[in-house]
Design an enzyme around this catalytic site. Structure first.
Site, mmCIF file in Angstrom:
data_model
loop_
_atom_site.group_PDB
_atom_site.id
_atom_site.type_symbol
_atom_site.label_atom_id
_atom_site.label_comp_id
_atom_site.label_asym_id
_atom_site.label_seq_id
_atom_site.Cartn_x
_atom_site.Cartn_y
_atom_site.Cartn_z
ATOM 1 N N PHE A 92 9.758 18.700 28.224
ATOM 2 C CA PHE A 92 11.180 18.376 28.961
ATOM 3 C C PHE A 92 11.273 19.474 30.283
ATOM 4 O O PHE A 92 11.394 20.728 29.736
ATOM 5 C CB PHE A 92 12.174 18.362 28.049
ATOM 6 C CG PHE A 92 12.288 17.377 26.954
ATOM 7 C CD1 PHE A 92 12.912 15.970 27.193
ATOM 8 C CD2 PHE A 92 11.379 17.474 25.765
ATOM 9 C CE1 PHE A 92 12.804 15.097 26.423
ATOM 10 C CE2 PHE A 92 11.160 16.427 24.971
ATOM 11 C CZ PHE A 92 12.063 15.215 25.259
ATOM 12 N N VAL A 130 10.853 22.195 25.089
ATOM 13 C CA VAL A 130 11.818 22.330 26.513
ATOM 14 C C VAL A 130 11.528 23.428 26.869
ATOM 15 O O VAL A 130 11.198 24.589 26.292
ATOM 16 C CB VAL A 130 13.121 22.607 25.731
ATOM 17 C CG1 VAL A 130 14.064 22.692 26.668
ATOM 18 C CG2 VAL A 130 13.556 21.315 24.778
ATOM 19 N N CYS A 131 11.219 23.365 28.318
ATOM 20 C CA CYS A 131 10.846 24.445 29.202
ATOM 21 C C CYS A 131 11.894 25.710 29.056
ATOM 22 O O CYS A 131 13.187 25.498 29.255
ATOM 23 C CB CYS A 131 10.668 24.286 30.551
ATOM 24 S SG CYS A 131 10.575 25.785 31.849
ATOM 25 N N VAL A 132 11.409 26.892 28.880
ATOM 26 C CA VAL A 132 12.283 27.922 28.370
ATOM 27 C C VAL A 132 13.294 28.319 29.906
ATOM 28 O O VAL A 132 14.467 28.468 29.656
ATOM 29 C CB VAL A 132 11.578 29.162 27.845
ATOM 30 C CG1 VAL A 132 10.719 30.031 28.926
ATOM 31 C CG2 VAL A 132 12.723 30.294 27.530
ATOM 32 N N ALA A 172 15.706 25.818 30.576
ATOM 33 C CA ALA A 172 16.652 25.684 29.634
ATOM 34 C C ALA A 172 17.880 26.732 29.734
ATOM 35 O O ALA A 172 19.066 26.311 29.524
ATOM 36 C CB ALA A 172 15.918 25.635 28.259
#
Lengths: 120, 130
Positions: B39, B77-79, B82
């Protein structure tokens, strides 16, 4: 490590949405993974390479310099769609980095050669 | 065949997450493997457990959590994306001094390297976005 051909396809203007900025982050990580990375610029994406981004007025961080730094990451395959440039009244002289300008058909051929195409 | 999926848009505003979900279900139903679902951009908003859609609407977040649990999927989820958008797990809350978390079950936060790895390891990386 397996080396695959990754192409990031940039289709949007640099600051209207976050796609251009976050696409660059993917480019840098792919380069860090020593993948065979190329970038394609088409539609409004060609504006990403236009010289002289001025972002002070919109209070956003400018990232024009990042395109110039791609060479340091061995990312040198930058392909620009001739039709998109022409439609916007731009030429190679308007761009902030050296690129390969090509026809849509030629760009399509390059896409065909890729293992992974990421479109932003 | 081994697939990975990239989702670049948030839930409800855009159909990307819905289409990706239907695609993921079909991939599994046909007996293929899903290596990872990543994501990115506003796609990270698919991972907040605080959404409350109307009862007669689909619950996109819960649907992902359930699909992940049933099929042992790796939802990443991409940090950086995010952090920009306020998707937080316990580690991130601690690191960045936040007073709450909202990451839904079945998701984990990690780096963009996970996307590149998915591209390397999978036969197909399919993008859903604008």
């Amino acid at each position: 490590m397996t080396i695959k051909k990754f192409m990031m396809v940039n289709r949007k203007a640099p600051y209207g949405t976050v796609y251009a900025l976050e696409s660059l982050e993917v480019v840098l990580i792919a380069a860090a993974f020593e993948q065979d990375v190329s970038l394609a610029f088409l539609d409004d994406g060609v504006y990403q390479l236009k010289k002289g981004h001025q972002t002070k007025g919109i209070e956003m961080k400018g990232f024009e310099k990042t395109y110039g730094a791609l060479e340091d990451y061995d990312v040198t395959k930058l392909y620009v769609d001739q039709e998109s440039l022409a439609a916007r009244g731009l030429t190679a002289d308007d761009l902030c980095v050296p690129v390969e300008i090509m026809s849509r058909a030629e760009l399509g051929k390059r896409m065909e050669e890729q293992d992974v195409v990421l479109s932003f | 065949m081994k697939f990975s999926i990239l989702i670049n848009e948030g839930p409800y505003t855009h159909q990307a997450s819905d289409s990706a979900y239907q695609f993921a279900k079909s991939v599994l139903a046909k007996g293929h493997e899903i290596f990872r679902i990543f994501f990115y951009h506003d796609g990270v908003n698919n991972a907040t457990r605080l959404t409350t859609p109307p009862q007669d609407d689909r619950n996109i977040v819960n649907r992902w959590s359930k699909l992940a649990e049933e099929n042992k999927l790796d939802l990443v989820v991409c940090v950086a994306a995010a952090q920009r958008r306020g998707i937080v797990d316990e580690g991130e809350a601690k690191r960045n001094g936040k007073d709450a978390t909202n990451l839904a079950p079945g998701f984990r936060i990690s780096g963009l390297g996970q996307l590149i790895e998915a591209g390397i390891q999978s036969d197909r990386l399919v993008t859903f976005g604008d």
